[in-house]
Write a protein that holds these residues in place. Structure first.
Motif, PDB file in Angstrom:
ATOM      1  N   ALA A 219      38.648  57.285  61.769  1.00  0.00           N
ATOM      2  CA  ALA A 219      38.727  58.286  60.872  1.00  0.00           C
ATOM      3  C   ALA A 219      37.339  59.281  60.791  1.00  0.00           C
ATOM      4  O   ALA A 219      37.379  60.678  61.204  1.00  0.00           O
ATOM      5  CB  ALA A 219      38.933  57.831  59.510  1.00  0.00           C
ATOM      6  N   LYS A 220      36.316  58.692  61.091  1.00  0.00           N
ATOM      7  CA  LYS A 220      34.917  59.570  61.136  1.00  0.00           C
ATOM      8  C   LYS A 220      35.104  60.298  62.557  1.00  0.00           C
ATOM      9  O   LYS A 220      34.748  61.483  62.373  1.00  0.00           O
ATOM     10  CB  LYS A 220      34.016  58.562  61.094  1.00  0.00           C
ATOM     11  N   ALA A 221      35.477  59.787  63.504  1.00  0.00           N
ATOM     12  CA  ALA A 221      35.394  60.384  64.621  1.00  0.00           C
ATOM     13  C   ALA A 221      36.520  61.530  64.800  1.00  0.00           C
ATOM     14  O   ALA A 221      36.324  62.616  65.373  1.00  0.00           O
ATOM     15  CB  ALA A 221      35.849  59.424  66.042  1.00  0.00           C
ATOM     16  N   PHE A 222      37.596  61.214  64.410  1.00  0.00           N
ATOM     17  CA  PHE A 222      38.682  62.444  64.164  1.00  0.00           C
ATOM     18  C   PHE A 222      38.206  63.737  63.481  1.00  0.00           C
ATOM     19  O   PHE A 222      38.409  64.677  63.967  1.00  0.00           O
ATOM     20  CB  PHE A 222      39.983  62.005  63.701  1.00  0.00           C
ATOM     21  N   ALA A 223      37.498  63.368  62.266  1.00  0.00           N
ATOM     22  CA  ALA A 223      37.253  64.222  61.442  1.00  0.00           C
ATOM     23  C   ALA A 223      36.009  65.219  62.175  1.00  0.00           C
ATOM     24  O   ALA A 223      35.895  66.389  62.057  1.00  0.00           O
ATOM     25  CB  ALA A 223      36.622  63.808  60.276  1.00  0.00           C
TER      26      ALA A 223
ATOM     27  N   PHE B 256      33.150  52.058  68.510  1.00  0.00           N
ATOM     28  CA  PHE B 256      32.275  52.148  67.509  1.00  0.00           C
ATOM     29  C   PHE B 256      31.248  53.260  67.613  1.00  0.00           C
ATOM     30  O   PHE B 256      31.165  53.934  69.007  1.00  0.00           O
ATOM     31  CB  PHE B 256      31.422  50.858  67.816  1.00  0.00           C
ATOM     32  N   GLU B 257      30.664  54.053  66.908  1.00  0.00           N
ATOM     33  CA  GLU B 257      29.418  54.681  66.913  1.00  0.00           C
ATOM     34  C   GLU B 257      28.334  53.877  67.048  1.00  0.00           C
ATOM     35  O   GLU B 257      27.629  53.302  66.173  1.00  0.00           O
ATOM     36  CB  GLU B 257      29.476  55.706  65.772  1.00  0.00           C
ATOM     37  N   ASN B 258      27.738  54.115  68.360  1.00  0.00           N
ATOM     38  CA  ASN B 258      26.359  53.068  68.406  1.00  0.00           C
ATOM     39  C   ASN B 258      25.025  53.832  68.891  1.00  0.00           C
ATOM     40  O   ASN B 258      24.083  53.234  68.720  1.00  0.00           O
ATOM     41  CB  ASN B 258      26.802  52.216  69.723  1.00  0.00           C
ATOM     42  N   SER B 259      25.218  55.245  68.685  1.00  0.00           N
ATOM     43  CA  SER B 259      23.835  55.991  68.701  1.00  0.00           C
ATOM     44  C   SER B 259      22.738  55.704  67.907  1.00  0.00           C
ATOM     45  O   SER B 259      21.818  55.976  68.397  1.00  0.00           O
ATOM     46  CB  SER B 259      24.387  57.531  68.664  1.00  0.00           C
ATOM     47  N   GLY B 260      23.030  55.360  66.715  1.00  0.00           N
ATOM     48  CA  GLY B 260      22.136  55.121  65.573  1.00  0.00           C
ATOM     49  C   GLY B 260      21.513  53.712  65.535  1.00  0.00           C
ATOM     50  O   GLY B 260      20.812  53.301  64.573  1.00  0.00           O
ATOM     51  N   ILE B 261      22.095  52.756  66.505  1.00  0.00           N
ATOM     52  CA  ILE B 261      21.597  51.405  66.395  1.00  0.00           C
ATOM     53  C   ILE B 261      20.370  51.318  67.539  1.00  0.00           C
ATOM     54  O   ILE B 261      20.457  51.408  68.673  1.00  0.00           O
ATOM     55  CB  ILE B 261      22.847  50.539  66.784  1.00  0.00           C
ATOM     56  N   THR B 262      19.220  50.582  66.831  1.00  0.00           N
ATOM     57  CA  THR B 262      18.063  50.250  67.719  1.00  0.00           C
ATOM     58  C   THR B 262      17.874  48.807  67.480  1.00  0.00           C
ATOM     59  O   THR B 262      17.880  48.229  66.756  1.00  0.00           O
ATOM     60  CB  THR B 262      16.978  51.115  67.257  1.00  0.00           C
ATOM     61  N   VAL B 263      17.459  48.170  68.707  1.00  0.00           N
ATOM     62  CA  VAL B 263      17.144  46.641  68.638  1.00  0.00           C
ATOM     63  C   VAL B 263      15.759  46.708  69.205  1.00  0.00           C
ATOM     64  O   VAL B 263      15.148  47.072  70.322  1.00  0.00           O
ATOM     65  CB  VAL B 263      18.116  46.056  69.938  1.00  0.00           C
ATOM     66  N   PRO B 264      14.876  45.944  68.360  1.00  0.00           N
ATOM     67  CA  PRO B 264      13.304  45.727  68.636  1.00  0.00           C
ATOM     68  C   PRO B 264      13.345  45.059  69.836  1.00  0.00           C
ATOM     69  O   PRO B 264      14.223  44.191  70.302  1.00  0.00           O
ATOM     70  CB  PRO B 264      12.956  44.847  67.497  1.00  0.00           C
ATOM     71  N   PRO B 265      12.212  45.357  70.641  1.00  0.00           N
ATOM     72  CA  PRO B 265      11.964  44.474  72.000  1.00  0.00           C
ATOM     73  C   PRO B 265      12.051  42.869  71.545  1.00  0.00           C
ATOM     74  O   PRO B 265      11.573  42.458  70.526  1.00  0.00           O
ATOM     75  CB  PRO B 265      10.481  44.728  72.283  1.00  0.00           C
ATOM     76  N   TYR B 266      12.491  42.308  72.643  1.00  0.00           N
ATOM     77  CA  TYR B 266      12.847  40.710  72.518  1.00  0.00           C
ATOM     78  C   TYR B 266      11.569  39.956  72.751  1.00  0.00           C
ATOM     79  O   TYR B 266      10.600  40.390  73.712  1.00  0.00           O
ATOM     80  CB  TYR B 266      13.741  40.169  73.454  1.00  0.00           C
ATOM     81  N   GLU B 267      11.147  39.029  71.892  1.00  0.00           N
ATOM     82  CA  GLU B 267      10.260  38.056  71.913  1.00  0.00           C
ATOM     83  C   GLU B 267      10.597  36.866  71.835  1.00  0.00           C
ATOM     84  O   GLU B 267      11.391  36.344  70.934  1.00  0.00           O
ATOM     85  CB  GLU B 267       9.040  38.441  70.925  1.00  0.00           C
TER      86      GLU B 267
ATOM     87  N   ALA C  21      38.304  57.706  70.393  1.00  0.00           N
ATOM     88  CA  ALA C  21      39.411  58.889  69.786  1.00  0.00           C
ATOM     89  C   ALA C  21      40.098  59.721  70.547  1.00  0.00           C
ATOM     90  O   ALA C  21      41.231  60.138  70.541  1.00  0.00           O
ATOM     91  CB  ALA C  21      38.183  59.700  68.879  1.00  0.00           C
ATOM     92  N   ARG C  22      39.357  60.227  71.771  1.00  0.00           N
ATOM     93  CA  ARG C  22      40.113  61.016  72.886  1.00  0.00           C
ATOM     94  C   ARG C  22      41.319  60.054  73.673  1.00  0.00           C
ATOM     95  O   ARG C  22      42.319  60.813  73.633  1.00  0.00           O
ATOM     96  CB  ARG C  22      39.138  61.191  74.029  1.00  0.00           C
ATOM     97  N   SER C  23      41.158  58.970  73.766  1.00  0.00           N
ATOM     98  CA  SER C  23      42.517  58.266  74.101  1.00  0.00           C
ATOM     99  C   SER C  23      43.638  58.322  73.233  1.00  0.00           C
ATOM    100  O   SER C  23      44.783  58.255  73.507  1.00  0.00           O
ATOM    101  CB  SER C  23      42.054  56.852  74.374  1.00  0.00           C
ATOM    102  N   PHE C  24      43.250  58.288  71.836  1.00  0.00           N
ATOM    103  CA  PHE C  24      44.449  58.441  70.910  1.00  0.00           C
ATOM    104  C   PHE C  24      44.803  59.917  71.079  1.00  0.00           C
ATOM    105  O   PHE C  24      46.412  60.125  71.030  1.00  0.00           O
ATOM    106  CB  PHE C  24      43.989  58.252  69.391  1.00  0.00           C
ATOM    107  N   GLU C  25      44.042  60.680  71.170  1.00  0.00           N
ATOM    108  CA  GLU C  25      44.550  62.435  71.266  1.00  0.00           C
ATOM    109  C   GLU C  25      45.318  62.457  72.348  1.00  0.00           C
ATOM    110  O   GLU C  25      46.441  63.072  72.396  1.00  0.00           O
ATOM    111  CB  GLU C  25      43.137  63.207  71.484  1.00  0.00           C
ATOM    112  N   VAL C  26      45.021  62.018  73.498  1.00  0.00           N
ATOM    113  CA  VAL C  26      45.843  62.143  74.770  1.00  0.00           C
ATOM    114  C   VAL C  26      47.225  61.472  74.474  1.00  0.00           C
ATOM    115  O   VAL C  26      48.415  62.278  74.800  1.00  0.00           O
ATOM    116  CB  VAL C  26      45.052  61.357  75.981  1.00  0.00           C
ATOM    117  N   LEU C  27      47.382  60.211  73.836  1.00  0.00           N
ATOM    118  CA  LEU C  27      48.672  59.816  73.539  1.00  0.00           C
ATOM    119  C   LEU C  27      49.332  60.729  72.792  1.00  0.00           C
ATOM    120  O   LEU C  27      50.831  60.923  73.041  1.00  0.00           O
ATOM    121  CB  LEU C  27      48.483  58.546  72.722  1.00  0.00           C
ATOM    122  N   ALA C  28      48.892  61.328  71.784  1.00  0.00           N
ATOM    123  CA  ALA C  28      49.462  62.476  70.786  1.00  0.00           C
ATOM    124  C   ALA C  28      49.711  63.648  71.481  1.00  0.00           C
ATOM    125  O   ALA C  28      50.498  64.539  71.153  1.00  0.00           O
ATOM    126  CB  ALA C  28      48.809  62.438  69.564  1.00  0.00           C
TER     127      ALA C  28
END
Length: 376
Positions: free
Chosen positions: A25-29, A208-219, A366-373
């Motif tokens: 829904a968010k991607a389509f909007a 998923f929208e992954n651009s805002g997810i950050t993972v701290p360096p592994y220790e 979302a583009r894949s759904f658009e192509v189907l339609a």
């Protein structure tokens, strides 16, 4: 396009189906489409319209419901012998009857509009039932392209036409009503071929929208630390082989469990094996993805519990791939103690191959759904 999405789940619920609907829904909007989302009237959805720009929300007709599963239902079902459960489901299929939302059907009957794309999202398949019934009754509601999304195989992989004849008949009807079926993984395709030709079934992964997810360096942790996120199911995703090993191995460790829909049966099992082990099994409440993925990234490795049937792939592997941590996979009927011991020693040579996160980027999905339609 004018897009109509109908689903039983949405954010802030923490389930793959909620993410499927909300992310689409968010991607389509964002991509400039006119989006309407129809949902059950759950109490936790009350403030949704104020939190999402460019999306119109319609809620099921009737009083607000909690949306939480009824633990008594599962308790009664588990107390019955398997043959009796099969007999009951022969006449009363829970995905078709018990999950059916009359209010959702009534709201769709009141809705008016000519849509370019309809996406009906299951689980449960009763969402498709409400959509089909409403579109037949409501001549003021039309869609140029009607799509049924099946995120989970029927009956948790236990589907058999001999056991569920009503469900089987419904699926054949759905195959004629919807222009196309969409499934998230290739290995689920055989389940749907009795109801739809292969050329009318598309595989579109979870997005998923992954651009805002950050993972701290592994220790590296002082003691072996590993984590699991998701839910357990009896018979199809039972963690006892792993828990039994942890109780018997005589080693110190930390096992973090981020569980959805806690089952008292597994709570007792986890507590029992925790008491018997030298390590610590810590159970946490589920976290939203932007907090869960960094938390998982602090573990030495992650645990993936495959289903015993081969028609579903855990969507958590997408989240796991963002953590940068190796993954140990097992199933209820196949657990290798020697391999797990190597993981605890820091040898990850048998780690599960993980998907490329870019494949699941929500704009690509979302583009894949658009192509189907036929929009692109």
């Amino acid at each position: 396009m004018k897009i109509l999405l109908v689903s039983y789940f949405f954010e802030p619920e923490i389930t793959p189906r909620a993410y499927r609907t909300a992310e689409l829904a968010k991607a389509f909007a964002r991509r400039g489409h006119d989006v309407t989302v129809v949902l059950p009237n759950k109490a936790l959805f009350a403030d949704i319209p104020r939190r999402y720009d460019g999306i119109r929300f319609e809620f099921a007709d009737g009083p607000a419901v909690s949306g939480a599963p009824n633990p008594a239902t599962g308790k009664v079902r588990r107390s019955l012998p398997r043959w009796l459960v099969r007999l009951i489901l022969y006449f009363y299929n829970h995905e078709y009857f018990a999950k059916y939302d009359q209010g959702l059907y009534r709201r769709l009957c009141d809705l008016k509009g000519e849509y370019d794309l309809l996406i009906s999202v299951s689980y449960p398949v009763a969402v498709h039932r409400a959509v089909m019934n409403a579109f037949r009754r409501n001549s003021s509601l039309t869609a140029r392209f009607k799509l049924a999304e099946f995120s989970d195989p029927p009956m948790r992989g236990e589907y058999n036409s001999r056991y569920f004849p009503l469900y089987d008949r419904f699926m054949h009807t759905a195959g004629k009503f919807f222009d196309r079926f969409v499934i998230p993984v290739d290995n689920a395709l055989p389940v749907y071929l009795p109801f739809k030709p292969a050329g009318e079934i598309s595989v579109i992964p979870q997005g998923f929208e992954n651009s805002g997810i950050t993972v701290p360096p592994y220790e590296k942790n002082v003691r072996p630390t590993f984590a699991f996120a998701g839910r357990f199911y009896r018979n199809t995703r039972d963690p006892e082989p792993l828990l039994r090993y942890l109780a018997d191995c005589g080693r110190d460790f930390r096992f973090d469990l981020y569980l959805i829909d806690r089952d008292p049966y597994f709570d007792r099992m986890i507590a029992r094996y925790n008491d018997l082990s030298r390590g610590e099994i810590a159970v946490h409440s589920p976290l939203p993805r932007n907090r869960l993925i960094p938390a998982l990234g602090s573990a030495d490795f992650l645990v993936n519990h495959n289903f015993t049937y081969g028609t579903a792939t855990p969507s958590k592997l997408i989240d796991y791939s963002l953590t940068g941590r190796p993954v140990f996979s097992f199933s209820s009927d196949r657990f290798d103690p020697a391999e797990f011991a190597r993981f605890m020693d820091g040898d990850y040579t048998g780690a599960t191959p993980l998907p490329d996160p870019s494949v699941y980027d929500i704009d690509n999905i979302a583009r894949s759904f658009e192509v189907l339609a036929g929009d692109k």
